[in-house]
Design an enzyme around this catalytic site. Structure first.
Site, PDB file in Angstrom:
ATOM      1  N   ASP A  96      -5.205  22.046   8.996  1.00 31.64           N
ATOM      2  CA  ASP A  96      -5.668  20.789   7.994  1.00 31.64           C
ATOM      3  C   ASP A  96      -6.158  21.440   6.662  1.00 31.64           C
ATOM      4  O   ASP A  96      -6.754  22.701   6.409  1.00 31.64           O
ATOM      5  CB  ASP A  96      -6.454  19.798   8.686  1.00 31.64           C
ATOM      6  CG  ASP A  96      -6.102  18.358   8.473  1.00 31.64           C
ATOM      7  OD1 ASP A  96      -5.706  18.288   7.105  1.00 31.64           O
ATOM      8  OD2 ASP A  96      -5.712  17.699   9.050  1.00 31.64           O
ATOM      9  N   ASN A 111       0.958  -1.101  -0.040  1.00 31.73           N
ATOM     10  CA  ASN A 111      -0.071  -0.023   0.168  1.00 31.73           C
ATOM     11  C   ASN A 111       0.830   1.379  -0.068  1.00 31.73           C
ATOM     12  O   ASN A 111       1.993   1.274   0.716  1.00 31.73           O
ATOM     13  CB  ASN A 111      -0.899   0.206   1.456  1.00 31.73           C
ATOM     14  CG  ASN A 111      -1.924   1.306   1.053  1.00 31.73           C
ATOM     15  OD1 ASN A 111      -2.912   1.160   0.263  1.00 31.73           O
ATOM     16  ND2 ASN A 111      -1.843   2.321   1.757  1.00 31.73           N
ATOM     17  N   TRP A 147      -1.946   8.176   9.840  1.00 30.80           N
ATOM     18  CA  TRP A 147      -2.889   7.396   9.100  1.00 30.80           C
ATOM     19  C   TRP A 147      -4.375   7.415   9.608  1.00 30.80           C
ATOM     20  O   TRP A 147      -4.436   6.962  10.699  1.00 30.80           O
ATOM     21  CB  TRP A 147      -2.416   6.176   8.496  1.00 30.80           C
ATOM     22  CG  TRP A 147      -1.809   5.456   9.415  1.00 30.80           C
ATOM     23  CD1 TRP A 147      -2.121   4.945  10.796  1.00 30.80           C
ATOM     24  CD2 TRP A 147      -0.797   4.533   9.363  1.00 30.80           C
ATOM     25  NE1 TRP A 147      -1.334   4.167  11.440  1.00 30.80           N
ATOM     26  CE2 TRP A 147      -0.216   4.001  10.454  1.00 30.80           C
ATOM     27  CE3 TRP A 147       0.229   4.365   8.184  1.00 30.80           C
ATOM     28  CZ2 TRP A 147       0.800   3.000  10.482  1.00 30.80           C
ATOM     29  CZ3 TRP A 147       1.183   3.241   8.199  1.00 30.80           C
ATOM     30  CH2 TRP A 147       1.423   2.937   9.487  1.00 30.80           C
ATOM     31  N   GLU A 172      -1.034   0.962  -5.285  1.00 25.38           N
ATOM     32  CA  GLU A 172      -0.768   2.432  -5.953  1.00 25.38           C
ATOM     33  C   GLU A 172       0.045   2.295  -6.930  1.00 25.38           C
ATOM     34  O   GLU A 172       0.072   3.238  -7.840  1.00 25.38           O
ATOM     35  CB  GLU A 172      -0.825   3.319  -4.686  1.00 25.38           C
ATOM     36  CG  GLU A 172      -2.034   3.897  -3.992  1.00 25.38           C
ATOM     37  CD  GLU A 172      -2.677   2.693  -3.035  1.00 25.38           C
ATOM     38  OE1 GLU A 172      -1.748   2.081  -2.830  1.00 25.38           O
ATOM     39  OE2 GLU A 172      -3.469   2.949  -2.287  1.00 25.38           O
ATOM     40  N   TYR A 190       0.342  10.390   3.765  1.00 18.69           N
ATOM     41  CA  TYR A 190      -0.112  10.518   5.205  1.00 18.69           C
ATOM     42  C   TYR A 190       1.124  11.406   5.888  1.00 18.69           C
ATOM     43  O   TYR A 190       2.125  11.031   5.867  1.00 18.69           O
ATOM     44  CB  TYR A 190      -0.178   9.252   6.133  1.00 18.69           C
ATOM     45  CG  TYR A 190      -0.917   8.095   5.494  1.00 18.69           C
ATOM     46  CD1 TYR A 190      -2.042   8.123   5.319  1.00 18.69           C
ATOM     47  CD2 TYR A 190      -0.145   6.846   5.125  1.00 18.69           C
ATOM     48  CE1 TYR A 190      -2.904   7.075   4.306  1.00 18.69           C
ATOM     49  CE2 TYR A 190      -0.600   5.745   4.589  1.00 18.69           C
ATOM     50  CZ  TYR A 190      -2.223   5.850   4.355  1.00 18.69           C
ATOM     51  OH  TYR A 190      -2.706   4.806   3.566  1.00 18.69           O
ATOM     52  N   ARG A 191       0.450  12.675   6.336  1.00 22.39           N
ATOM     53  CA  ARG A 191       1.544  13.393   6.781  1.00 22.39           C
ATOM     54  C   ARG A 191       2.312  12.890   8.110  1.00 22.39           C
ATOM     55  O   ARG A 191       1.607  12.205   8.850  1.00 22.39           O
ATOM     56  CB  ARG A 191       1.002  14.818   7.144  1.00 22.39           C
ATOM     57  CG  ARG A 191      -0.091  14.617   8.567  1.00 22.39           C
ATOM     58  CD  ARG A 191      -0.613  15.892   9.066  1.00 22.39           C
ATOM     59  NE  ARG A 191      -1.328  15.763  10.413  1.00 22.39           N
ATOM     60  CZ  ARG A 191      -2.641  15.889  10.429  1.00 22.39           C
ATOM     61  NH1 ARG A 191      -3.290  16.597   9.554  1.00 22.39           N
ATOM     62  NH2 ARG A 191      -3.370  15.918  11.740  1.00 22.39           N
TER      63      ARG A 191
HETATM   64  C1  LIG Z   1      -1.510  16.552   0.557  1.00 22.46           C
HETATM   65  C2  LIG Z   1      -2.133  15.538   1.224  1.00 22.46           C
HETATM   66  C3  LIG Z   1      -2.110  15.242   2.484  1.00 22.46           C
HETATM   67  C4  LIG Z   1      -2.954  14.222   3.087  1.00 22.46           C
HETATM   68  N1  LIG Z   1      -2.715  13.835   4.293  1.00 22.46           N
HETATM   69  C5  LIG Z   1      -3.456  12.928   4.824  1.00 22.46           C
HETATM   70  C6  LIG Z   1      -2.975  12.700   6.280  1.00 22.46           C
HETATM   71  O1  LIG Z   1      -2.224  13.034   7.013  1.00 22.46           O
HETATM   72  N2  LIG Z   1      -3.740  11.242   6.720  1.00 22.46           N
HETATM   73  C7  LIG Z   1      -4.615  10.613   6.037  1.00 22.46           C
HETATM   74  O2  LIG Z   1      -5.054   9.575   6.381  1.00 22.46           O
HETATM   75  N3  LIG Z   1      -4.804  10.837   4.559  1.00 22.46           N
HETATM   76  C8  LIG Z   1      -4.193  12.180   4.015  1.00 22.46           C
HETATM   77  N4  LIG Z   1      -4.352  12.580   2.727  1.00 22.46           N
HETATM   78  C9  LIG Z   1      -5.186  11.412   2.022  1.00 22.46           C
HETATM   79  C10 LIG Z   1      -4.848  10.309   1.382  1.00 22.46           C
HETATM   80  O3  LIG Z   1      -3.680  10.350   1.079  1.00 22.46           O
HETATM   81  C11 LIG Z   1      -5.721   9.472   0.921  1.00 22.46           C
HETATM   82  O4  LIG Z   1      -7.050   9.140   1.487  1.00 22.46           O
HETATM   83  C12 LIG Z   1      -5.281   8.405  -0.042  1.00 22.46           C
HETATM   84  O5  LIG Z   1      -6.264   7.415  -0.554  1.00 22.46           O
HETATM   85  C13 LIG Z   1      -4.670   7.361   1.299  1.00 22.46           C
HETATM   86  O6  LIG Z   1      -4.193   6.077   0.659  1.00 22.46           O
HETATM   87  P1  LIG Z   1      -5.011   4.880   1.068  1.00 22.46           P
HETATM   88  O7  LIG Z   1      -6.404   4.793   0.489  1.00 22.46           O
HETATM   89  O8  LIG Z   1      -4.089   3.760   0.527  1.00 22.46           O
HETATM   90  O9  LIG Z   1      -5.121   4.693   2.784  1.00 22.46           O
HETATM   91  C14 LIG Z   1      -3.741  13.369   2.208  1.00 22.46           C
HETATM   92  C15 LIG Z   1      -3.721  13.750   0.992  1.00 22.46           C
HETATM   93  C16 LIG Z   1      -3.157  14.907   0.346  1.00 22.46           C
HETATM   94  C17 LIG Z   1      -3.522  15.134  -1.120  1.00 22.46           C
HETATM   95 MN   LIG Z   2      -4.319   2.191  -0.687  1.00 25.19          MN
END
Ligand SMILES: Cc1cc2nc3c(=O)[nH]c(=O)nc-3n(C[C@H](O)[C@H](O)[C@H](O)COP(=O)(O)O)c2cc1C
Ligand SMILES: [Mn+2]
Length: 501
Positions: free
Chosen positions: A280, A170, A188, A231, A174-175
């Site tokens: 945020d 995966n 996450w 991804e 996630y910041r």
């Molecule tokens: C700039 C940016 C920052 C993000 N920060 C977070 C974060 O801190 N935590 C989080 O859970 N999702 C964050 N997201 C959203 C996730 O990246 C997004 O939901 C993604 O689908 C997560 O991957 P996953 O589906 O494999 O969990 C962020 C998205 C962007 C564009």
């Molecule tokens: Mn995913």
């Protein structure tokens, strides 16, 4: 044109296209970069390469994704819908008829087969390898984004984990809140795949964080794919080239060979820290909450590594275009399960999960409600708080028109569906975190088959007269400003300030 292969090619392309400004004067990653970027994003300005961030030894790239044009350049397309179209040509494959069709079909299948990441032997980011006590996040210009943030945050990472049970990779964005020079928090959220991997381990989970990727691979980390889909496969498909990976120095997790910087490390069950508050993408500070600690066991980078960052905040911010890319790319996939959907729009001001406007081809009573429930059951779209459904001929991207339909076509007693379900982790409005109310508004035309009166016809000019007036316009001698949108009030500059409660 093929998408850029790495961050260097991307920066060169941006520069050739007049889409990048180098800022050579010293600028402070503590708040100052945010204010500069906020002004630049709001006026549709260029990507910025801060060459001398205060207190750090590496440059900082920001606003690489901040306009529609740059987003299209990143994907090598004219329009973001073209990316969706490539995906749909594969999703909607039919059994081939005849030889030409078969060859075309094979090409498409090959494009899927070629999207699998491949392992290579070397990576430029292995030029500098810092392990153990030598790991030093202070070398990087990590931004302290907003005044209420407690620390600097890494904001544009690709976080790579593997499902401990299935081994599936995966990649999520996630910041990471910097805790000290060798550890961060791992933010996450509840509904995210990385967190599922974490919950599935009974001990340690290896984590790799890649920073400074080519723009398509960086985007893919933010793409809401189903958990079992890697991804990097999507990135490979969209690039037309497999993502190249190298093994980590201190962990088994593979990382993109083209990264500028890689952090290797682990998170452990029960090892939590208070993360946040953080300014945020909701436009508010998200509250401090416990999240896992990410221990960095190795930091590898190119000797002249460029550090990528992004600022989120009150919309519109740079992430608006990452979100719009997802909206466009995923439309064909959504249509596969909800075929009556014609188009949809997630308004930037709705911070993406707050509102979805969807147009449908309606052919039976209750279909708008069916579509609302479908959206509330679809991947991360299930977190959507409000769904507005309009007829197929309504332009979902024209918010004035949508407002017109909602106010004109809705009987609030009949057409508003109030329900409840899961809500975004960051939504501060519901009484309980994660769960609360949802609203669906059916702004489609109704008719006798739905038990209402005869629906009145819409006003429209005949095509003949329209054509005649177009032909004769010069004769009339009337000059008009095509950009003027009369009927919309200009924003008053004397708006009273909001009262803070
Ligand atoms: C700039 C940016 C920052 C993000 N920060 C977070 C974060 O801190 N935590 C989080 O859970 N999702 C964050 N997201 C959203 C996730 O990246 C997004 O939901 C993604 O689908 C997560 O991957 P996953 O589906 O494999 O969990 C962020 C998205 C962007 C564009
Ligand atoms: Mn995913």
């Amino acid at each position: 044109m093929a998408p850029p292969a790495d961050l260097r090619e991307w920066i060169a392309l941006l520069e050739r296209e007049g889409e990048l400004v180098r800022v050579s004067t010293e600028v402070d990653p503590y708040l100052e970069v945010t204010e500069i970027v906020d002004r630049t994003v709001r006026s549709g300005g260029p990507a910025l390469l801060f060459e001398s961030p205060k207190g750090a030894s590496h440059p900082l790239l920001i606003n690489q994704f901040g306009t529609e044009r740059r987003m299209c350049l990143a994907f090598g397309v004219e329009r973001l819908d073209d990316v969706g179209a490539r995906l749909s040509s594969v999703l909607e494959m039919q059994p081939p008829e005849g030889l030409v069709d078969k060859v075309r079909g094979l090409k498409k299948l090959k494009s899927i087969a070629d999207s699998r990441p491949k392992t290579v032997r070397s990576a430029a980011h292995h030029d500098v390898v810092l392990t153990g006590d030598d790991v030093d996040l202070d070398l990087l210009p990590i931004q302290h984004c907003w005044p209420g943030d407690p620390a600097p945050f890494i904001t544009l990472p690709a976080v790579i984990t593997h499902d401990p049970k299935t081994g599936t990779r995966n990649v999520g964005m996630y910041r990471l809140q910097k805790l000290d020079s060798r550890s961060t928090a791992m933010h996450w959220q509840l509904h995210k795949d990385g967190r599922m991997d974490y919950l599935a381990t009974d001990g340690r989970l290896e984590v790799a964080v890649a920073l400074g990727l080519d723009p398509v691979t960086a985007y893919s980390a933010s793409a809401p794919l189903p958990k079992h889909i890697d991804e990097f496969m999507l990135a490979g498909f969209l690039k037309g080239e497999p993502v190249e990976l190298v093994p980590g120095k201190t962990i088994g997790t593979e990382v993109p060979a083209n990264a500028e910087i890689v952090l290797e490390g682990y998170v452990e069950q029960g090892d939590l820290t208070l993360e946040g508050p953080f300014g945020d993408h909701t436009g508010y500070y998200s509250a401090a909450e416990p999240f896992p600690v990410f221990h960095v066991t190795a930091m590898t980078m190119r000797s002249d590594a460029i550090y990528p960052s992004i600022v989120v905040g009150k919309p519109p911010a740079e992430d608006a275009w990452l979100g719009k890319a997802t909206e466009r790319i995923f439309l064909p996939a959504i249509r596969m399960s909800v075929p009556e959907i014609v188009d949809y729009d997630l308004p930037v001001a709705g911070a993406f999960h707050n509102c979805v406007i969807v147009s449908i081809r309606k052919s039976f009573p209750g279909q708008p409600q069916k579509v609302m429930h479908a959206i509330w059951g679809l991947g991360l779209l299930s977190l959507t708080k409000s769904v507005v459904v309009v007829d197929e001929h309504v332009d979902v991207h024209d918010y004035e028109e949508v407002f017109f339909r909602v106010t004109a076509n809705v009987d609030p007693k009949r057409d508003v569906l109030l329900t409840e379900g899961p809500l975004d982790h960051l939504d501060h409005a519901p009484t309980r975190q994660f769960y609360g109310g949802k609203i669906g508004i059916d702004a489609t035309h109704k008719g006798p088959e739905e038990g209402t009166r005869e629906w009145p016809p819409e006003i429209d000019m005949t095509p003949e007269i329209r054509e005649r007036v177009t032909q004769r316009w010069a004769e009339y001698g009337i000059s008009l400003d095509p950009a003027a949108r009369n009927g919309q009030m200009r924003q008053s500059s004397a708006t009273p300030p909001l009262v803070r409660r």
